[in-house]
Design an enzyme around this catalytic site. Structure first.
Site, PDB file in Angstrom:
ATOM      1  N   ASP A 185       9.867 -40.652   7.069  1.00 15.29           N
ATOM      2  CA  ASP A 185       9.399 -41.886   7.707  1.00 15.29           C
ATOM      3  C   ASP A 185       7.929 -41.722   8.077  1.00 15.29           C
ATOM      4  O   ASP A 185       7.563 -40.806   8.814  1.00 15.29           O
ATOM      5  CB  ASP A 185      10.229 -42.152   8.967  1.00 15.29           C
ATOM      6  CG  ASP A 185      10.047 -43.572   9.497  1.00 15.29           C
ATOM      7  OD1 ASP A 185       8.930 -44.112   9.375  1.00 15.29           O
ATOM      8  OD2 ASP A 185      11.015 -44.122  10.038  1.00 15.29           O
TER       9      ASP A 185
ATOM     10  N   ARG B 131      14.526 -43.299  -7.458  1.00 17.26           N
ATOM     11  CA  ARG B 131      14.476 -44.749  -7.597  1.00 17.26           C
ATOM     12  C   ARG B 131      13.467 -45.334  -6.610  1.00 17.26           C
ATOM     13  O   ARG B 131      12.668 -46.214  -6.966  1.00 17.26           O
ATOM     14  CB  ARG B 131      15.876 -45.323  -7.350  1.00 17.26           C
ATOM     15  CG  ARG B 131      15.980 -46.823  -7.518  1.00 17.26           C
ATOM     16  CD  ARG B 131      17.420 -47.253  -7.374  1.00 17.26           C
ATOM     17  NE  ARG B 131      18.016 -46.749  -6.130  1.00 17.26           N
ATOM     18  CZ  ARG B 131      19.292 -46.836  -5.838  1.00 17.26           C
ATOM     19  NH1 ARG B 131      20.127 -47.373  -6.711  1.00 17.26           N
ATOM     20  NH2 ARG B 131      19.753 -46.385  -4.693  1.00 17.26           N
ATOM     21  N   PHE B 132      13.492 -44.840  -5.388  1.00 17.32           N
ATOM     22  CA  PHE B 132      12.550 -45.295  -4.360  1.00 17.32           C
ATOM     23  C   PHE B 132      11.113 -45.046  -4.814  1.00 17.32           C
ATOM     24  O   PHE B 132      10.245 -45.903  -4.689  1.00 17.32           O
ATOM     25  CB  PHE B 132      12.829 -44.543  -3.056  1.00 17.32           C
ATOM     26  CG  PHE B 132      11.769 -44.698  -1.997  1.00 17.32           C
ATOM     27  CD1 PHE B 132      11.745 -45.803  -1.166  1.00 17.32           C
ATOM     28  CD2 PHE B 132      10.786 -43.735  -1.833  1.00 17.32           C
ATOM     29  CE1 PHE B 132      10.762 -45.942  -0.194  1.00 17.32           C
ATOM     30  CE2 PHE B 132       9.813 -43.862  -0.872  1.00 17.32           C
ATOM     31  CZ  PHE B 132       9.802 -44.971  -0.049  1.00 17.32           C
TER      32      PHE B 132
ATOM     33  N   LYS C  63       2.515 -47.148  12.517  1.00 17.45           N
ATOM     34  CA  LYS C  63       1.749 -47.602  13.690  1.00 17.45           C
ATOM     35  C   LYS C  63       1.184 -46.408  14.457  1.00 17.45           C
ATOM     36  O   LYS C  63       1.871 -45.400  14.637  1.00 17.45           O
ATOM     37  CB  LYS C  63       2.640 -48.435  14.611  1.00 17.45           C
ATOM     38  CG  LYS C  63       3.097 -49.747  13.980  1.00 17.45           C
ATOM     39  CD  LYS C  63       3.983 -50.542  14.920  1.00 17.45           C
ATOM     40  CE  LYS C  63       4.432 -51.843  14.257  1.00 17.45           C
ATOM     41  NZ  LYS C  63       5.336 -52.628  15.129  1.00 17.45           N
TER      42      LYS C  63
ATOM     43  N   GLU D 147      16.803 -29.239   2.654  1.00 11.82           N
ATOM     44  CA  GLU D 147      16.156 -30.521   2.376  1.00 11.82           C
ATOM     45  C   GLU D 147      16.387 -31.439   3.568  1.00 11.82           C
ATOM     46  O   GLU D 147      17.531 -31.742   3.917  1.00 11.82           O
ATOM     47  CB  GLU D 147      16.704 -31.168   1.099  1.00 11.82           C
ATOM     48  CG  GLU D 147      16.000 -32.476   0.773  1.00 11.82           C
ATOM     49  CD  GLU D 147      16.515 -33.166  -0.475  1.00 11.82           C
ATOM     50  OE1 GLU D 147      15.993 -34.246  -0.811  1.00 11.82           O
ATOM     51  OE2 GLU D 147      17.454 -32.645  -1.110  1.00 11.82           O
TER      52      GLU D 147
END
Length: 250
Positions: free
Chosen positions: A153, A227-228, A157, A78
């Site tokens: 992530d 949770r995110f 941009k 992971e």
């Protein structure tokens, strides 16, 4: 006494830069995050890192059977486990699979080790450093039973898109370390990144989509709601799961 600038906070714990300068400099897909380590996380790092942690130094091959104490245990990698809550839940739900979690976030490393101990999870190991070096330098061919990349992530941009992890070069490398039939599971709530993931995965000669329609997959039961993710769903974000299988060797 104040710590010297270069003295590590945890002398027997995760190193600040385990691969050092003996690997090439290149664009990273991650940014090390510096945030406060709680007392519990720090204690877990001090006590458990020597037993369940490893630094990605790129200097030797990793024997996963030896690392987990079971040569027959299938191991899933992971990449980027955050604070480790979802990783711990998956490990508890599937004790017959080892999870090697890779991250650079020290509080998260300590938190996952803490959760593993509290819940009696002997099938979790924590790797500190660059996942690319881990895959390329330290893992052997066909050694992984799966690969999970949850909420990487998105580098929104346009000039930063080259930093995104899911790229053709990464997939080609990952395919060499995944056993035939192993599952690559990605999830993101960033729509443009989901579209790019689907595009590059569909174009890869090494992977095939598990979905007959060639699209996104429903969230599988084994991936818990984090949770995110819950916060994102509350804001109206749509989460896309991608489930691709490593093709058999030609």
């Amino acid at each position: 006494m104040p710590r010297a600038r270069r003295e590590p906070m945890f002398p027997d714990g995760p190193a600040p830069d385990p691969a050092g300068s003996h690997h090439e400099r290149r664009i990273r897909s991650f940014q090390p995050r510096r945030s406060r380590v709680t007392t519990g996380q720090g204690e877990a790092l001090r006590r458990l890192w020597p037993k369940w942690g490893l630094d990605i130094d790129g200097l030797s091959k990793l024997d996963l059977g030896e690392l987990f104490g079971d040569p027959e245990l299938p191991v899933v990698l992971e990449i980027g486990f955050g604070m480790g809550e979802a990783t711990a839940k998956m490990a508890a739900a599937d004790p017959g699979t080892g999870i090697l979690g890779c991250d650079v976030h020290t509080p998260g490393q300590g938190n996952l080790l803490n959760l593993a101990e509290q819940n009696g999870l002997s099938n979790v190991r924590v790797a500190n450093g660059d996942a690319i070096i881990l895959l390329r330098e330290m893992l052997t061919p066909d050694s992984l039973a799966g690969l999970r990349v949850y909420f990487p992530d998105p580098w929104p941009k346009k000039r930063h898109h080259k930093r995104r992890l899911i790229q053709p070069e990464f997939l080609a490398l990952a395919a060499t370390r995944l056993a035939p039939g192993a599952l690559l599971h990605c999830a993101t709530d960033w729509e443009p990144y989901a579209e790019q993931m689907l595009e590059v995965l569909s174009a890869s000669p090494d992977f095939e989509n598990t979905q007959a329609d060639g699209g996104y997959a429903p969230r599988p039961e084994f991936r818990p709601l984090t949770r995110f993710e819950g916060q994102g769903l509350d804001k109206g974000h749509v989460v896309h799961d991608l489930l691709f299988r490593r093709r058999a060797h030609q």
